[in-house]
Design an enzyme around this catalytic site. Structure first.
Site, mmCIF file in Angstrom:
data_model
loop_
_atom_site.group_PDB
_atom_site.id
_atom_site.type_symbol
_atom_site.label_atom_id
_atom_site.label_comp_id
_atom_site.label_asym_id
_atom_site.label_seq_id
_atom_site.Cartn_x
_atom_site.Cartn_y
_atom_site.Cartn_z
ATOM 1 N N ARG A 241 -30.702 -6.708 10.035
ATOM 2 C CA ARG A 241 -30.476 -5.341 9.574
ATOM 3 C C ARG A 241 -30.595 -5.324 8.058
ATOM 4 O O ARG A 241 -30.095 -6.232 7.378
ATOM 5 C CB ARG A 241 -29.085 -4.849 9.994
ATOM 6 N N GLU A 270 -33.699 2.610 5.682
ATOM 7 C CA GLU A 270 -34.925 2.904 6.429
ATOM 8 C C GLU A 270 -35.081 4.399 6.620
ATOM 9 O O GLU A 270 -34.088 5.072 6.899
ATOM 10 C CB GLU A 270 -34.883 2.191 7.790
ATOM 11 N N HIS A 288 -40.189 -2.672 10.732
ATOM 12 C CA HIS A 288 -39.201 -2.861 11.820
ATOM 13 C C HIS A 288 -39.882 -3.010 13.187
ATOM 14 O O HIS A 288 -39.680 -2.194 14.094
ATOM 15 C CB HIS A 288 -38.178 -1.711 11.834
HETATM 16 C C1 GLV Z 1 -33.793 -3.751 16.740
HETATM 17 O O1 GLV Z 1 -33.649 -3.858 15.553
HETATM 18 C C2 GLV Z 1 -32.748 -3.959 17.675
HETATM 19 O O2 GLV Z 1 -31.574 -4.101 17.282
HETATM 20 O O3 GLV Z 1 -33.030 -3.977 18.879
#
Ligand code: GLV
Ligand code: GLV
Length: 324
Positions: A241, A270, A288
């Site tokens: 994250r 983001e 991402h």
């Molecule tokens: C993506 O970042 C997830 O947490 O699945």
């Protein structure tokens, strides 16, 4: 079927999963990004019995308290820092996520990012596209060899372990930090060394890869001070994250040579990316996508949808494996 049950899927997901829920319930599909705005959740969520939401949707305490009909929140992600799980518990709302089905895709994606930074793949490709390839160059685009280097993993859960397994196949040594030590079998399999502090792990690693959840403890774990513990030749990979890294401090460290490179799949705010990062050749920036395979995104959707179906059909919570 039970058309009186109203389900919100906050934005379009794989069609098979939207169809599965639509066949059973009265389903609304939000517009992409609309429910990234708290106001919109506050306005609309009280009308629904279940929500299949994205990691970008802020289901904080206010939103959850306002959603009086809601029985289940199914996050289309493994990480669930976007949901106030404690408030949901107090309100008797179940929360599900999508573990396991994304482990391999995410570990593959992380390793692709790691290799892209270590071998300077995007930078070299950009040069070729600019017409700068003038033949094999004995000193061109030299990168970091992985064999014999130490990969330091912060967060040795399923994904961290998957990344470590891949690194072993490339001849890397594994060191890790985690809130609790991995089991003996995992340590033995990976010949992994447990390091009891993050600064110590940073000092001994050639590459640091983050696989911890975002919590109050891990926010800005990799701040400017922590980055100075890393080797000047080292690379930082973040596919966990964004806020685990102080992005401004990282940009400064990449500019001034505190560390050699970085690979980011996630960002503090983001979809914004710190304005200094795109101009730097020593970082690779992905939008991402480390879990983004056809197979995994479909499996994640089904896992989230099945938790909703299970809860609304009155199945025992113990029989729904992905409830938190
Ligand atoms: C993506 O970042 C997830 O947490 O699945
Ligand atoms: C996180 O849930 C992981 O699987 O590593």
């Amino acid at each position: 079927m039970n058309r009186t049950r109203r389900i919100l899927i906050t934005e379009p997901i794989v069609p098979a999963v939207m169809e599965k829920l639509s066949a059973r319930y009265d389903v609304t599909i939000g517009q992409r990004g609309y429910y990234n705005i708290k106001e919109n959740l506050l306005n609309d969520l009280p009308e629904y019995d279940a929500v299949l939401c994205m990691l970008s949707n802020p289901l904080d305490g206010d939103v959850i308290k306002s959603a009086k009909r809601l029985q289940i929140i199914a996050n289309n992600a493994v990480g669930y820092n976007n949901i106030d799980v404690d408030t949901a518990r107090e309100a008797g709302i179940l929360v599900a996520n999508t573990p396991d089905v994304l482990t391999d895709a995410t570990a593959d994606g992380t390793f692709a990012l790691l290799l892209a930074v270590a071998r300077r793949i995007p930078e070299a490709e950009r040069a070729l596209r600019r017409g700068e390839f003038d033949g094999w160059n004995p000193t061109g685009f030299l990168g970091m060899e992985l064999r014999g280097k130490t990969l330091g993993i912060i967060g040795m859960g399923r994904i961290g372990t998957g990344v470590a397994r891949r690194a072993r196949a490339f001849g890397m040594k594994i060191a890790y930090h985690n809130r609790s030590r991995a089991d003996h079998a995992t340590e033995t399999e990976l010949e992994a060394e447990y390091v009891d502090t993050v600064p110590a792990l940073c000092r001994q690693s050639d590459i640091i890869s983050l696989h911890c959840p975002l919590t109050a403890e891990t926010k800005h774990l990799m701040n400017g001070k922590m980055l100075t513990n890393m080797k000047k030749t080292a690379i930082l990979i973040n596919a966990a994250r964004g806020p685990v890294v102080d992005e401004a401090a990282l940009a400064a460290a990449l500019k001034s040579g505190i560390i050699a490179g970085a690979g980011l799949d996630v960002y503090e705010h983001e979809p914004e990316v710190h304005p200094d990062l795109p101009a730097l050749e020593n970082c690779v920036l992905l939008p991402h996508i480390t879990s983004a395979t056809d197979e995994t995104r479909e499996a994640m959707g089904h896992l989230a949808a099945d938790a909703i179906i299970g809860v609304l059909e009155g199945k025992a919570a113990e029989s729904i494996a992905n409830l938190l």
